[in-house]
Design an enzyme around this catalytic site. Sequence first.
Site, mmCIF file in Angstrom:
data_model
loop_
_atom_site.group_PDB
_atom_site.id
_atom_site.type_symbol
_atom_site.label_atom_id
_atom_site.label_comp_id
_atom_site.label_asym_id
_atom_site.label_seq_id
_atom_site.Cartn_x
_atom_site.Cartn_y
_atom_site.Cartn_z
ATOM 1 N N GLY A 46 -1.663 -1.765 -3.641
ATOM 2 C CA GLY A 46 -2.504 -2.662 -3.388
ATOM 3 C C GLY A 46 -3.424 -2.182 -2.672
ATOM 4 N N GLN A 51 -11.922 -0.928 0.646
ATOM 5 C CA GLN A 51 -12.076 1.153 1.425
ATOM 6 C C GLN A 51 -11.825 2.399 -0.248
ATOM 7 O OE1 GLN A 51 -6.872 -1.113 0.354
ATOM 8 N NE2 GLN A 51 -6.842 0.773 1.809
ATOM 9 N N CYS A 93 -1.198 1.452 4.870
ATOM 10 C CA CYS A 93 -2.669 1.114 4.150
ATOM 11 C C CYS A 93 -2.652 2.731 3.553
ATOM 12 C CB CYS A 93 -3.403 0.813 5.527
ATOM 13 S SG CYS A 93 -4.771 0.452 4.822
ATOM 14 N N LEU A 94 -3.339 2.497 2.548
ATOM 15 C CA LEU A 94 -4.113 3.789 2.137
ATOM 16 C C LEU A 94 -4.885 4.026 3.258
ATOM 17 C CD1 LEU A 94 -3.368 3.312 -1.587
ATOM 18 C CD2 LEU A 94 -2.311 4.477 -0.262
ATOM 19 N N HIS A 135 -2.203 -8.771 2.584
ATOM 20 C CA HIS A 135 -3.484 -7.441 3.242
ATOM 21 C C HIS A 135 -4.005 -6.900 2.802
ATOM 22 C CE1 HIS A 135 -2.179 -2.788 4.718
ATOM 23 N NE2 HIS A 135 -3.244 -2.635 4.270
ATOM 24 N N GLU A 136 -4.204 -7.362 2.061
ATOM 25 C CA GLU A 136 -5.317 -7.680 0.978
ATOM 26 C C GLU A 136 -5.997 -7.882 1.360
ATOM 27 O OE1 GLU A 136 -5.533 -4.200 -0.586
ATOM 28 O OE2 GLU A 136 -3.213 -3.772 -0.342
ATOM 29 N N HIS A 139 -8.511 -7.035 4.487
ATOM 30 C CA HIS A 139 -9.315 -5.969 3.992
ATOM 31 C C HIS A 139 -10.374 -6.698 3.902
ATOM 32 C CE1 HIS A 139 -7.829 -2.548 4.292
ATOM 33 N NE2 HIS A 139 -6.922 -2.389 3.403
HETATM 34 ZN ZN ZN Z 1 -4.191 -1.930 3.534
#
Ligand code: ZN
Length: 171
Positions: A46, A51, A93-94, A135-136, A139
């Site tokens: 995701g 991000q 998380c990226l 999660h997304e 953000h």
């Molecule tokens: Zn994340």
Amino acid sequence: MLRKIVKYGDPILEKVCDPVTEFNTPELEQLIDDMFETMYDAKGVGLAAPQIGLLKRLTVIDPTGGEEEGHQLVFINPEIVSTEGEQVGEEGCLSIPGFRENVKRAFTVKVRAQDEKGEWFDLTSEELLSRVILHENDHLSGVLFFKHVSRLKREIILRKIRKLKRNGEWD
Ligand SMILES: [Zn+2]
């Protein structure tokens, strides 16, 4: 085109995103393509627009990480309609690479969002997809996954990140 993934410490990750107001444009299509490409390249499931440095209410998700075709999901201006049950599982998380923690999330999620054309749709998810959607979605409100772990665990992660930053290994 690959976009640079912003890491924790960049204030953009803790801001509230603005709604997307223009649909059906080549720019939006390109942005979505870029987000999937960037997400797959980083081996994620995701990715949210902040991000890659854009304060837009837009997320892309593929719970298979691109392993299987036909699982791409795009959520524009998403709203969580309702949640039910709970699950605990490992999350990363990226934007916080190298750190994973168990996070409690709802098991079933009903979400409403717009697609690339601006059409509203409803989707009900379970298990992993619910976890990724929540999660997304976080953000888009400037919330990172470690807000959902204990203060002690969060402090440990933040201390390690500060050390990586001092060593120039976090940018
Ligand atoms: Zn994340």
